[in-house]
Design an enzyme around this catalytic site. Structure first.
Site, PDB file in Angstrom:
ATOM      1  CB  ALA A  73      -0.912  -0.006   1.220  1.00 43.68           C
ATOM      2  N   GLY A 118       0.297  -5.151   0.716  1.00 42.14           N
ATOM      3  CA  GLY A 118      -0.848  -5.208  -0.180  1.00 42.14           C
ATOM      4  C   GLY A 118      -0.560  -5.941  -1.476  1.00 42.14           C
ATOM      5  CD  GLU A 121      -2.716  -7.550   2.798  1.00 43.96           C
ATOM      6  OE1 GLU A 121      -3.412  -7.680   3.817  1.00 43.96           O
ATOM      7  OE2 GLU A 121      -2.194  -6.458   2.456  1.00 43.96           O
ATOM      8  CD  GLU A 141       1.191  -5.693   5.938  1.00 41.88           C
ATOM      9  OE1 GLU A 141       0.598  -5.704   4.852  1.00 41.88           O
ATOM     10  OE2 GLU A 141       1.880  -6.664   6.363  1.00 41.88           O
TER      11      GLU A 141
END
Length: 267
Positions: A73, A118, A121, A141
């Site tokens: 992200a 992300g 993911e 994270e």
């Protein structure tokens, strides 16, 4: 199809090659990119001529095609988020991620480089993951004082098991493609220069099969995996039964008996 700032889309022979393209940010996912993904995937799903989707990352600003799939992200956008804004950001991501998971087309992640946070993911939201030998995976994270927010705490243990998922998330360890393959995070590892060829070859193989059967197999797997075995088998029975009313089932069985290739019509 719409025009996009952070995506490139090429469609040929029933295959959509969708690349996330933010070269200066190593293809990190920001709000704008997530909105574009949501629109693009909706348009793809509505297109009857598209049978498979290959998701990959565009080259970096130096033109390196194997630097990054999706580096995560966009932390530059997230750094000043309030808690409600962070929640909204995660929910925004869930829409295109669930589209990748549930859309009628087969989705293949062609992971060409960094798949972190992300990026890991979104690869897990696809049906199948093929990795370049140069790819790297991780959920880093906790290094930032947060946890995975795009489904990582849920999809990762479903792929690699609870213990391994906890190890990767708690340690923020980055692993290479071979280790990702060993633990079941990816389904195939190929030389970097053969990645897109391998993804397209797999897509074409799947597309040669009965489309309704592929769709119903996806429904049965996706619905059943989140239930106990007995209910999952009931989901399978319903999906299995639905294939028997199709013309493709008649053609497939007739072709088998007659020892000839089947000609499926998605009917």
């Amino acid at each position: 199809m719409s025009e996009f700032k952070n995506l490139t889309l090429e469609v040929a022979d029933g295959i959509a090659v969708l690349a996330i393209s933010r070269p200066a940010a190593l293809n990190a996912l920001n709000s704008e990119t997530l909105d574009e993904l949501n629109v693009c995937l909706s348009e793809i799903e509505a297109n009857d001529d598209i049978k498979a989707v290959i998701l990959t990352g565009g080259p970096d600003k130096k033109g390196n095609e194997f630097k990054s799939f999706v580096a995560g992200a966009d932390i530059a956008e997230m750094v000043n988020f309030t808690a409600p804004e962070a929640r909204a950001f995660g929910i925004k991501a869930s829409e295109p991620f669930f589209k990748l998971m549930n859309m009628r087309q087969v989705t293949i992640a062609a992971v060409n480089g960094f798949a972190l946070g992300g990026g890991c993911e979104i690869s897990m939201a696809c049906d199948i993951r093929i990795a370049s030998e140069k790819a790297k995976f991780g959920q880093p994270e906790v290094n930032l004082g947060i946890i995975p927010g795009y489904g990582g705490t849920q999809r990762l243990p479903r792929l690699v098991g609870k213990g391994m998922a906890k190890k990767l998330i708690y340690s923020a360890e980055m692993i290479d493609a071979q280790e990702a393959y060993r633990i079941g995070l990816v389904d195939e590892v190929v030389p970097a220069e053969e990645l897109m060829e391998a993804a397209e070859k797999l897509a074409k193989t799947i597309m040669s099969k009965a489309p309704i059967a592929i769709k119903m197999a996806k429904v049965a797997i996706n619905n059943g995996i989140n239930t106990d075995l007995k209910i999952g088998v009931q989901f399978e029975a319903e999906s299995y039964t639905s294939t028997f009313v199709s013309e493709d089932r008649v053609e497939g069985m007739k072709a088998f008996v007659e020892k000839r290739p089947a000609e499926f019509k998605n009917k």
